[in-house]
Design an enzyme around this catalytic site. Sequence first.
Site, PDB file in Angstrom:
ATOM      1  N   ASN A   9       9.156 -13.531   3.159  1.00  0.00           N
ATOM      2  CA  ASN A   9       8.062 -12.963   2.364  1.00  0.00           C
ATOM      3  C   ASN A   9       8.717 -12.167   1.241  1.00  0.00           C
ATOM      4  O   ASN A   9       9.187 -11.057   1.456  1.00  0.00           O
ATOM      5  CB  ASN A   9       7.217 -12.058   3.278  1.00  0.00           C
ATOM      6  N   LYS A  16      11.352  -9.659   2.669  1.00  0.00           N
ATOM      7  CA  LYS A  16      11.145  -9.396   4.091  1.00  0.00           C
ATOM      8  C   LYS A  16      11.366 -10.705   4.835  1.00  0.00           C
ATOM      9  O   LYS A  16      11.028 -11.774   4.322  1.00  0.00           O
ATOM     10  CB  LYS A  16       9.718  -8.909   4.356  1.00  0.00           C
ATOM     11  N   ARG A  96       5.879 -17.226   2.573  1.00  0.00           N
ATOM     12  CA  ARG A  96       4.584 -16.777   2.098  1.00  0.00           C
ATOM     13  C   ARG A  96       4.540 -17.054   0.600  1.00  0.00           C
ATOM     14  O   ARG A  96       5.390 -16.567  -0.150  1.00  0.00           O
ATOM     15  CB  ARG A  96       4.431 -15.283   2.352  1.00  0.00           C
ATOM     16  N   HIS A 184      -4.529 -12.236   0.800  1.00  0.00           N
ATOM     17  CA  HIS A 184      -4.248 -11.705   2.148  1.00  0.00           C
ATOM     18  C   HIS A 184      -4.692 -12.688   3.243  1.00  0.00           C
ATOM     19  O   HIS A 184      -4.973 -12.296   4.374  1.00  0.00           O
ATOM     20  CB  HIS A 184      -4.937 -10.340   2.380  1.00  0.00           C
ATOM     21  N   ARG A 244      -2.908  -0.522  -7.842  1.00  0.00           N
ATOM     22  CA  ARG A 244      -3.806  -1.442  -8.573  1.00  0.00           C
ATOM     23  C   ARG A 244      -5.214  -0.853  -8.621  1.00  0.00           C
ATOM     24  O   ARG A 244      -5.644  -0.190  -7.694  1.00  0.00           O
ATOM     25  CB  ARG A 244      -3.846  -2.806  -7.883  1.00  0.00           C
ATOM     26  N   ASP A 286       1.077   6.254  -2.344  1.00  0.00           N
ATOM     27  CA  ASP A 286       1.290   6.156  -0.900  1.00  0.00           C
ATOM     28  C   ASP A 286       0.278   7.058  -0.174  1.00  0.00           C
ATOM     29  O   ASP A 286       0.237   8.266  -0.399  1.00  0.00           O
ATOM     30  CB  ASP A 286       2.726   6.613  -0.606  1.00  0.00           C
ATOM     31  N   MET A 287      -0.539   6.458   0.659  1.00  0.00           N
ATOM     32  CA  MET A 287      -1.624   7.211   1.312  1.00  0.00           C
ATOM     33  C   MET A 287      -1.090   8.374   2.146  1.00  0.00           C
ATOM     34  O   MET A 287      -1.671   9.462   2.169  1.00  0.00           O
ATOM     35  CB  MET A 287      -2.450   6.252   2.182  1.00  0.00           C
ATOM     36  N   ARG A 288       0.039   8.148   2.829  1.00  0.00           N
ATOM     37  CA  ARG A 288       0.582   9.215   3.688  1.00  0.00           C
ATOM     38  C   ARG A 288       0.899  10.454   2.862  1.00  0.00           C
ATOM     39  O   ARG A 288       0.615  11.573   3.256  1.00  0.00           O
ATOM     40  CB  ARG A 288       1.862   8.717   4.366  1.00  0.00           C
ATOM     41  N   GLY A 331      -0.924  -1.262   6.887  1.00  0.00           N
ATOM     42  CA  GLY A 331      -0.383   0.104   6.934  1.00  0.00           C
ATOM     43  C   GLY A 331      -1.416   1.215   7.044  1.00  0.00           C
ATOM     44  O   GLY A 331      -1.367   2.034   7.968  1.00  0.00           O
ATOM     45  N   ILE A 332      -2.371   1.253   6.106  1.00  0.00           N
ATOM     46  CA  ILE A 332      -3.377   2.322   6.131  1.00  0.00           C
ATOM     47  C   ILE A 332      -4.393   2.053   7.247  1.00  0.00           C
ATOM     48  O   ILE A 332      -4.758   2.966   7.999  1.00  0.00           O
ATOM     49  CB  ILE A 332      -4.075   2.426   4.753  1.00  0.00           C
ATOM     50  N   GLY A 333      -4.820   0.813   7.360  1.00  0.00           N
ATOM     51  CA  GLY A 333      -5.824   0.468   8.371  1.00  0.00           C
ATOM     52  C   GLY A 333      -5.346   0.743   9.784  1.00  0.00           C
ATOM     53  O   GLY A 333      -6.097   1.204  10.642  1.00  0.00           O
ATOM     54  N   GLU A 334      -4.057   0.479  10.042  1.00  0.00           N
ATOM     55  CA  GLU A 334      -3.527   0.663  11.398  1.00  0.00           C
ATOM     56  C   GLU A 334      -3.156   2.108  11.691  1.00  0.00           C
ATOM     57  O   GLU A 334      -3.135   2.523  12.846  1.00  0.00           O
ATOM     58  CB  GLU A 334      -2.286  -0.230  11.594  1.00  0.00           C
ATOM     59  N   GLU A 385       1.469 -11.379   9.733  1.00  0.00           N
ATOM     60  CA  GLU A 385       1.499 -12.505   8.801  1.00  0.00           C
ATOM     61  C   GLU A 385       2.699 -13.410   9.071  1.00  0.00           C
ATOM     62  O   GLU A 385       2.621 -14.625   8.915  1.00  0.00           O
ATOM     63  CB  GLU A 385       1.575 -11.979   7.357  1.00  0.00           C
TER      64      GLU A 385
HETATM   65  P1  ADP Z   1       2.459  -3.573   2.192  1.00  0.00           P
HETATM   66  O1  ADP Z   1       1.148  -3.983   1.606  1.00  0.00           O
HETATM   67  O2  ADP Z   1       3.499  -3.272   1.179  1.00  0.00           O
HETATM   68  O3  ADP Z   1       2.933  -4.473   3.333  1.00  0.00           O
HETATM   69  P2  ADP Z   1       1.834  -1.663   4.285  1.00  0.00           P
HETATM   70  O4  ADP Z   1       0.899  -2.571   5.015  1.00  0.00           O
HETATM   71  O5  ADP Z   1       3.090  -1.263   4.957  1.00  0.00           O
HETATM   72  O6  ADP Z   1       2.145  -2.147   2.824  1.00  0.00           O
HETATM   73  O7  ADP Z   1       0.982  -0.312   3.961  1.00  0.00           O
HETATM   74  C1  ADP Z   1       1.537   0.730   3.210  1.00  0.00           C
HETATM   75  C2  ADP Z   1       0.526   1.873   3.157  1.00  0.00           C
HETATM   76  O8  ADP Z   1       0.264   2.336   4.483  1.00  0.00           O
HETATM   77  C3  ADP Z   1       1.025   3.072   2.357  1.00  0.00           C
HETATM   78  O9  ADP Z   1      -0.019   3.606   1.549  1.00  0.00           O
HETATM   79  C4  ADP Z   1       1.363   4.064   3.465  1.00  0.00           C
HETATM   80  O10 ADP Z   1       1.263   5.401   3.051  1.00  0.00           O
HETATM   81  C5  ADP Z   1       0.274   3.743   4.465  1.00  0.00           C
HETATM   82  N1  ADP Z   1       0.602   4.320   5.770  1.00  0.00           N
HETATM   83  C6  ADP Z   1       1.574   3.959   6.628  1.00  0.00           C
HETATM   84  N2  ADP Z   1       1.592   4.792   7.692  1.00  0.00           N
HETATM   85  C7  ADP Z   1       0.608   5.714   7.491  1.00  0.00           C
HETATM   86  C8  ADP Z   1       0.112   6.850   8.222  1.00  0.00           C
HETATM   87  N3  ADP Z   1       0.636   7.198   9.386  1.00  0.00           N
HETATM   88  N4  ADP Z   1      -0.915   7.536   7.690  1.00  0.00           N
HETATM   89  C9  ADP Z   1      -1.469   7.197   6.504  1.00  0.00           C
HETATM   90  N5  ADP Z   1      -1.056   6.136   5.775  1.00  0.00           N
HETATM   91  C10 ADP Z   1      -0.039   5.409   6.258  1.00  0.00           C
END
Ligand code: ADP
Length: 404
Positions: A9, A16, A96, A184, A244, A286-288, A331-334, A385
């Site tokens: 990917n 990756k 991918r 996706h 985006r 970055d959401m975190r 990432g954010i959803g999980e 994926e």
């Molecule tokens: P990609 O689309 O590059 O594969 P990911 O699926 O890894 O990205 O998602 C990245 C996003 O997930 C980032 O915004 C990151 O901050 C967020 N994220 C990962 N872990 C957490 C967490 N524990 N809390 C909040 N957001 C998180």
Amino acid sequence: MSQALLVINSGSSSIKFAAYEVQADAALQRIANGRIEGLGEAPRLRVWGHDGGVLEDRCIRLPADPALGPGDAFRQLFDWLRQHAGGRTLLAAGHRVVHGGEVFSQPVRVTPGTLGQLEGLSPLAPLHQPHNLSSIHAITELLPGLAQVACFDTEFHAAQPWVAQAYALPRRITEAGVKRYGFHGLSYEYIASVLPDHLGEPGEGRVVVAHLGNGASLCAMRDRRSVASTMGFSALDGLMMGTRCGNLDPGAVLYLMRSLGMTAPEVEDLLYEQSGLLGVSGISGDMRTLEASPASEARQAIDLYVYRFNQQLGSLAASLGGLDALVFTAGIGENSALVRQRVCHGAAWLGVELDAAANQAAGSGARCISAAGSRVAVWVIPTDEELMIARHTQAVLAAGAPSA
Ligand code: ADP
């Protein structure tokens, strides 16, 4: 002797990968996964074993090579795989590929002919497709005899109803390929494949899956098939993302170009790289980082992210005529209990009721987070994926792979 499949990917600055063991009459087993990061800058090879333990983490810059490109990166990767293959032979590489256009609605074995067709689709995804294809080229040069399979992010959406795919543009423009494709798809296809295991009956009903990574979209499924998605012609449309913009009035693009004098590449950079969470917060995409920030701009960026999620969830629920289940992934959803809590609060009108403790509880597997009486089941399901690509690659090889 057992065999292995490699899944690739590739993006602009990272590749990756994941390796799977193939055994007759047995499910694919992940042996290792990893990434080569910092291509062109300070490249690093990192590999994790099937149990998550670190197998390799080292700088791979060569003394005489200031900017390691994909070809050199794959040479390093194949060296590593050879040393750690445990006697397994490499059967194929599955890739991918972001765009299959209207030509490819199924995974396909790569031949010089298909590669030419895939290159012809690059204008549809100029920031992603060329990187995907350069990995195929690099592997062709290094291992010319290795079978390669292209798997598409658009294919899961290819059978959406016409009304979900068309823009209200003149027919000749639609027929020239300016339509909604959705992306996706490999992630959604994986989630669709495990929905019955986790959700049972509701998994076959009206389900919205939220893939919330750096890129983000929603997919509406009925009978586990895509019927609508928030991403459209390009991966810019729909939800607000890391960098985006998501939904944007096309009149704004005309204004940027005509009145603010921006060129097409400048607008492209603005909308793909400088907008979304990063643009609105001025802090990070970055959401975190935003969740941890005390700045009001960070709070506002999350407010907008949640607001727009709920608007578009409503739109997809309308496409489905209701909602039986909502699934969070990527990432954010999980990982973000905050985002899940806030968007579910805004979706109470649809019958979504969260179990606050289940939502907050740490966990890494699939889990139900809705309250016992919730009309809509809410789940977190980790996506995979790479496994989907490995399955497709194995199936294409087994079918003798007619090349489109
Ligand atoms: P990609 O689309 O590059 O594969 P990911 O699926 O890894 O990205 O998602 C990245 C996003 O997930 C980032 O915004 C990151 O901050 C967020 N994220 C990962 N872990 C957490 C967490 N524990 N809390 C909040 N957001 C998180």
